[in-house]
Design a protein around this motif. Structure first.
Motif, PDB file in Angstrom:
ATOM      1  N   LEU A 135       0.631  -1.145  -0.145  1.00  6.51           N
ATOM      2  CA  LEU A 135      -0.312   0.011   0.099  1.00  6.51           C
ATOM      3  C   LEU A 135       1.042   1.318   0.097  1.00  6.51           C
ATOM      4  CD1 LEU A 135      -2.653   1.197   0.146  1.00  6.51           C
ATOM      5  CD2 LEU A 135      -2.782   1.097   2.592  1.00  6.51           C
ATOM      6  N   ASN A 136       1.932   1.139   0.835  1.00  7.73           N
ATOM      7  CA  ASN A 136       2.952   2.223   0.542  1.00  7.73           C
ATOM      8  C   ASN A 136       3.451   2.709  -0.640  1.00  7.73           C
ATOM      9  OD1 ASN A 136       4.287   4.268   2.428  1.00  7.73           O
ATOM     10  ND2 ASN A 136       6.216   3.158   1.950  1.00  7.73           N
ATOM     11  N   GLU A 137       3.891   1.466  -1.136  1.00  2.85           N
ATOM     12  CA  GLU A 137       4.297   1.736  -2.576  1.00  2.85           C
ATOM     13  C   GLU A 137       3.481   2.247  -3.636  1.00  2.85           C
ATOM     14  OE1 GLU A 137       6.034  -1.915  -3.396  1.00  2.85           O
ATOM     15  OE2 GLU A 137       8.008  -2.020  -2.252  1.00  2.85           O
ATOM     16  N   LYS A 138       2.166   1.523  -3.623  1.00  2.00           N
ATOM     17  CA  LYS A 138       1.231   2.024  -4.648  1.00  2.00           C
ATOM     18  C   LYS A 138       0.849   3.393  -4.321  1.00  2.00           C
ATOM     19  CE  LYS A 138      -0.644  -2.756  -5.271  1.00  2.00           C
ATOM     20  NZ  LYS A 138      -0.088  -2.712  -6.609  1.00  2.00           N
ATOM     21  N   SER A 139       0.617   3.882  -3.261  1.00  2.00           N
ATOM     22  CA  SER A 139       0.146   5.228  -3.132  1.00  2.00           C
ATOM     23  C   SER A 139       1.516   6.245  -2.705  1.00  2.00           C
ATOM     24  CB  SER A 139      -0.509   5.211  -1.675  1.00  2.00           C
ATOM     25  OG  SER A 139       0.402   5.155  -0.601  1.00  2.00           O
ATOM     26  N   GLU A 140       2.498   5.633  -2.903  1.00  2.00           N
ATOM     27  CA  GLU A 140       3.763   6.314  -2.784  1.00  2.00           C
ATOM     28  C   GLU A 140       3.851   7.491  -1.405  1.00  2.00           C
ATOM     29  OE1 GLU A 140       3.860   9.032  -6.627  1.00  2.00           O
ATOM     30  OE2 GLU A 140       4.605   7.527  -7.628  1.00  2.00           O
ATOM     31  N   GLY A 150     -15.589  -6.435   4.087  1.00  2.00           N
ATOM     32  CA  GLY A 150     -14.378  -7.208   3.905  1.00  2.00           C
ATOM     33  C   GLY A 150     -13.776  -6.944   2.783  1.00  2.00           C
ATOM     34  N   ILE A 151     -12.489  -6.934   2.919  1.00  2.00           N
ATOM     35  CA  ILE A 151     -11.537  -6.711   1.763  1.00  2.00           C
ATOM     36  C   ILE A 151     -10.791  -8.014   1.010  1.00  2.00           C
ATOM     37  CG2 ILE A 151      -9.328  -5.269   1.349  1.00  2.00           C
ATOM     38  CD1 ILE A 151     -11.508  -3.477   2.088  1.00  2.00           C
ATOM     39  N   CYS A 152     -10.619  -8.743   1.951  1.00  2.00           N
ATOM     40  CA  CYS A 152      -9.861  -9.999   1.412  1.00  2.00           C
ATOM     41  C   CYS A 152      -9.798 -11.133   2.378  1.00  2.00           C
ATOM     42  CB  CYS A 152      -8.601  -9.802   0.807  1.00  2.00           C
ATOM     43  SG  CYS A 152      -7.386  -9.580   2.003  1.00  2.00           S
ATOM     44  N   PHE A 153      -9.541 -12.242   2.081  1.00  2.00           N
ATOM     45  CA  PHE A 153      -9.468 -13.461   2.780  1.00  2.00           C
ATOM     46  C   PHE A 153      -7.839 -13.885   3.185  1.00  2.00           C
ATOM     47  CE2 PHE A 153     -13.842 -14.188   1.631  1.00  2.00           C
ATOM     48  CZ  PHE A 153     -14.496 -14.215   2.739  1.00  2.00           C
ATOM     49  N   TYR A 154      -7.620 -14.408   4.297  1.00  2.00           N
ATOM     50  CA  TYR A 154      -6.006 -14.917   4.328  1.00  2.00           C
ATOM     51  C   TYR A 154      -6.267 -16.310   4.825  1.00  2.00           C
ATOM     52  CZ  TYR A 154      -3.594 -10.170   4.456  1.00  2.00           C
ATOM     53  OH  TYR A 154      -3.107  -9.062   4.350  1.00  2.00           O
ATOM     54  N   ASP A 155      -5.169 -17.166   4.423  1.00  2.00           N
ATOM     55  CA  ASP A 155      -5.206 -18.548   4.715  1.00  2.00           C
ATOM     56  C   ASP A 155      -5.021 -18.604   6.131  1.00  2.00           C
ATOM     57  OD1 ASP A 155      -4.906 -21.175   4.692  1.00  2.00           O
ATOM     58  OD2 ASP A 155      -3.152 -21.240   3.481  1.00  2.00           O
ATOM     59  N   ALA A 156      -5.869 -19.447   6.934  1.00  2.00           N
ATOM     60  CA  ALA A 156      -5.726 -19.715   8.346  1.00  2.00           C
ATOM     61  C   ALA A 156      -5.753 -21.095   8.682  1.00  2.00           C
ATOM     62  CB  ALA A 156      -6.858 -19.038   9.264  1.00  2.00           C
ATOM     63  N   GLY A 157      -5.236 -21.780   7.673  1.00  2.00           N
ATOM     64  CA  GLY A 157      -5.158 -23.352   7.693  1.00  2.00           C
ATOM     65  C   GLY A 157      -6.117 -24.130   8.201  1.00  2.00           C
ATOM     66  N   TRP A 201      -5.870   1.376  -4.506  1.00  2.00           N
ATOM     67  CA  TRP A 201      -4.858   1.189  -3.837  1.00  2.00           C
ATOM     68  C   TRP A 201      -4.955   0.165  -2.617  1.00  2.00           C
ATOM     69  CZ3 TRP A 201      -3.412   7.026  -2.898  1.00  2.00           C
ATOM     70  CH2 TRP A 201      -2.843   7.448  -4.168  1.00  2.00           C
ATOM     71  N   VAL A 202      -6.049   0.260  -2.026  1.00  2.00           N
ATOM     72  CA  VAL A 202      -6.171  -0.705  -0.774  1.00  2.00           C
ATOM     73  C   VAL A 202      -6.506  -1.904  -1.233  1.00  2.00           C
ATOM     74  CG1 VAL A 202      -7.821  -1.364   0.962  1.00  2.00           C
ATOM     75  CG2 VAL A 202      -6.905   1.032   0.856  1.00  2.00           C
ATOM     76  N   GLN A 203      -7.430  -2.185  -2.271  1.00  2.00           N
ATOM     77  CA  GLN A 203      -8.047  -3.340  -2.765  1.00  2.00           C
ATOM     78  C   GLN A 203      -6.595  -4.090  -3.437  1.00  2.00           C
ATOM     79  OE1 GLN A 203     -11.026  -4.932  -2.051  1.00  2.00           O
ATOM     80  NE2 GLN A 203      -9.736  -6.645  -2.248  1.00  2.00           N
ATOM     81  N   ASP A 204      -6.127  -3.429  -4.350  1.00  2.00           N
ATOM     82  CA  ASP A 204      -4.922  -3.977  -4.974  1.00  2.00           C
ATOM     83  C   ASP A 204      -3.778  -4.380  -3.875  1.00  2.00           C
ATOM     84  OD1 ASP A 204      -6.402  -3.753  -7.402  1.00  2.00           O
ATOM     85  OD2 ASP A 204      -4.839  -2.047  -7.937  1.00  2.00           O
ATOM     86  N   ALA A 205      -3.476  -3.754  -3.039  1.00  2.00           N
ATOM     87  CA  ALA A 205      -2.428  -3.965  -2.062  1.00  2.00           C
ATOM     88  C   ALA A 205      -2.841  -5.278  -1.301  1.00  2.00           C
ATOM     89  CB  ALA A 205      -2.189  -2.794  -1.257  1.00  2.00           C
ATOM     90  N   ALA A 206      -4.153  -5.407  -0.767  1.00  2.00           N
ATOM     91  CA  ALA A 206      -4.604  -6.686  -0.188  1.00  2.00           C
ATOM     92  C   ALA A 206      -4.486  -7.831  -1.119  1.00  2.00           C
ATOM     93  CB  ALA A 206      -6.108  -6.067   0.313  1.00  2.00           C
ATOM     94  N   VAL A 266      -2.481 -11.638  -0.323  1.00  2.00           N
ATOM     95  CA  VAL A 266      -3.020 -12.682   0.101  1.00  2.00           C
ATOM     96  C   VAL A 266      -2.011 -13.605  -0.702  1.00  2.00           C
ATOM     97  CG1 VAL A 266      -4.932 -14.203  -0.829  1.00  2.00           C
ATOM     98  CG2 VAL A 266      -5.464 -12.004   0.096  1.00  2.00           C
ATOM     99  N   VAL A 267      -1.486 -13.461  -1.785  1.00  2.00           N
ATOM    100  CA  VAL A 267      -0.432 -14.461  -2.466  1.00  2.00           C
ATOM    101  C   VAL A 267       0.640 -14.582  -1.339  1.00  2.00           C
ATOM    102  CG1 VAL A 267       0.932 -14.813  -4.254  1.00  2.00           C
ATOM    103  CG2 VAL A 267      -1.151 -13.693  -4.572  1.00  2.00           C
ATOM    104  N   LYS A 268       1.144 -13.630  -0.794  1.00  2.00           N
ATOM    105  CA  LYS A 268       2.382 -13.664  -0.189  1.00  2.00           C
ATOM    106  C   LYS A 268       1.870 -14.427   1.292  1.00  2.00           C
ATOM    107  CE  LYS A 268       4.891  -9.483  -1.720  1.00  2.00           C
ATOM    108  NZ  LYS A 268       5.231  -8.395  -1.863  1.00  2.00           N
TER     109      LYS A 268
END
Length: 341
Positions: free
Chosen positions: A65-70, A153-160, A269-274, A278-280
């Motif tokens: 988010l910091n990178e995308k929004s400079e 809701g913005i995104c889901f994270y893996d919680a196994g 910016w928020v949605q793309d960064a989120a 998720v991938v990471k």
């Protein structure tokens, strides 16, 4: 409507002390910061320790988010329940005092009942099935459903996957749960699941569990491997049973109040960064589980790999009860259909 808490817990006291500070910063500090430095700072609170893979995913979100929004849109992260439990941070989002949080989907179900379906035992065949659902139309519907309750809701994270662990004895079959007090999240689905399998469900704040295990207030609990390790519960509980009864994801949530203050560019910016985080986070999760298994082996934790059909067959009674509700039945069938493809 904001759910009411029953007692003044330590985290609630902490929140009552910190809330004036949080409100002052967000509505005074952040605005003056915006005028002087042309940036917005969003508070992101969650209950996990900084060693947890989900926290690392949030750090990736912060960096992206910091990178995308400079630098124009930034996250300030408060981990380790500094601003309260999951339930309490969701309440802070609802009143607009904190911008974002990460909670279990089980915690979200107490505010937005649409999330309840994600806690149904043995609903998902594997992680691929889970994320095909979460990253498809059903997942988008669930994330949007929270907006009605001021929780977008913005995104889901893996919680196994969540499994049982115990202090005194191994859990090989559902019958071994009889007479055992098992800590669960303060979530109806979690309570019903443990009771259906034969245990005695005991809702309790996560931060209170270590002491409760020490003092034999509860006999065991259920959670994923990274949480089992980062909480240090493995120091007390030496039996971990891979029954994998549920795969409840984590959810990144933003206050609808804050979302509405963002421009279309800022929202992107928020949605793309989120989405990138998720991938990471998935990779961090995989790596952490591998590392944690080595820690548990060195700590002489016994791993039990039971016949999971014994658990799933017994849990099926709960699913059948839920399917008496036409809406829940339709959603369960949609999720199962994704797994069949």
């Amino acid at each position: 409507m904001i759910p009411k808490n029953k007692s003044m817990t330590k985290s609630k006291f902490r929140r009552s002390v910190l809330l004036p500070f949080v409100v002052t910063f967000l509505f005074l500090g952040a605005s003056s910061c915006s005028e002087i430095k042309d940036k917005k700072v969003l508070y992101f609170a969650h209950s996990l320790p900084i060693t947890h893979p989900v926290h690392k995913g949030i750090l990736a979100f912060q960096e992206s988010l910091n990178e995308k929004s400079e630098g124009k849109l930034q996250l300030k992260i408060f981990p380790d329940a500094q601003l309260g439990s999951e339930r309490e941070t969701l309440e802070l989002l609802q009143i607009g005092s904190v911008a974002m949080t990460k909670v279990s989907a089980a915690s979200m179900s107490s505010f937005a009942p649409e999330y309840e379906v994600l806690g149904i035992p043995y609903l998902f065949k594997d992680s691929e099935h889970l994320f095909n659902v979460l990253e498809g139309d059903i997942g988008k519907e669930l994330l949007a459903a929270g907006s009605e309750y001021l929780l977008r809701g913005i995104c889901f994270y893996d919680a196994g996957s969540r499994s049982f662990y115990a202090k005194e004895r191994a859990i090989q079959t559902p019958s071994d749960l009889k007479g055992m007090k098992i800590r669960v999240m303060n979530d109806k689905m979690s309570v019903d699941m443990v009771n259906t399998l034969g245990g005695s469900a005991t809702p309790m704040a996560y931060g209170e569990l270590y002491t409760a295990l020490q003092q034999k207030v509860v006999d065991g609990a259920e959670n994923n491997i990274p949480s089992f390790v980062t909480s240090n519960h493995y120091e007390i509980c030496k039996y971990y049973t891979f029954d994998e009864h549920s795969m409840i994801p984590d959810v990144v949530v933003m206050s609808s109040t804050f979302w509405k203050t963002l421009s279309e560019t800022e929202k992107k910016w928020v949605q793309d960064a989120a989405n990138e985080s998720v991938v990471k986070e998935k990779q961090y999760w995989k790596e952490t589980v591998e590392e944690n298994m080595k820690v548990l082996e060195e700590a002489n934790v016994q791993f039990i790999y039971p016949d999971k059909t014994l658990f799933s067959n017994q849990a099926d009674a709960l699913t059948k009860t839920l399917m008496q509700d036409p809406k829940k039945k339709a959603m369960i069938e949609r999720i199962r259909a994704v797994g069949a493809n």
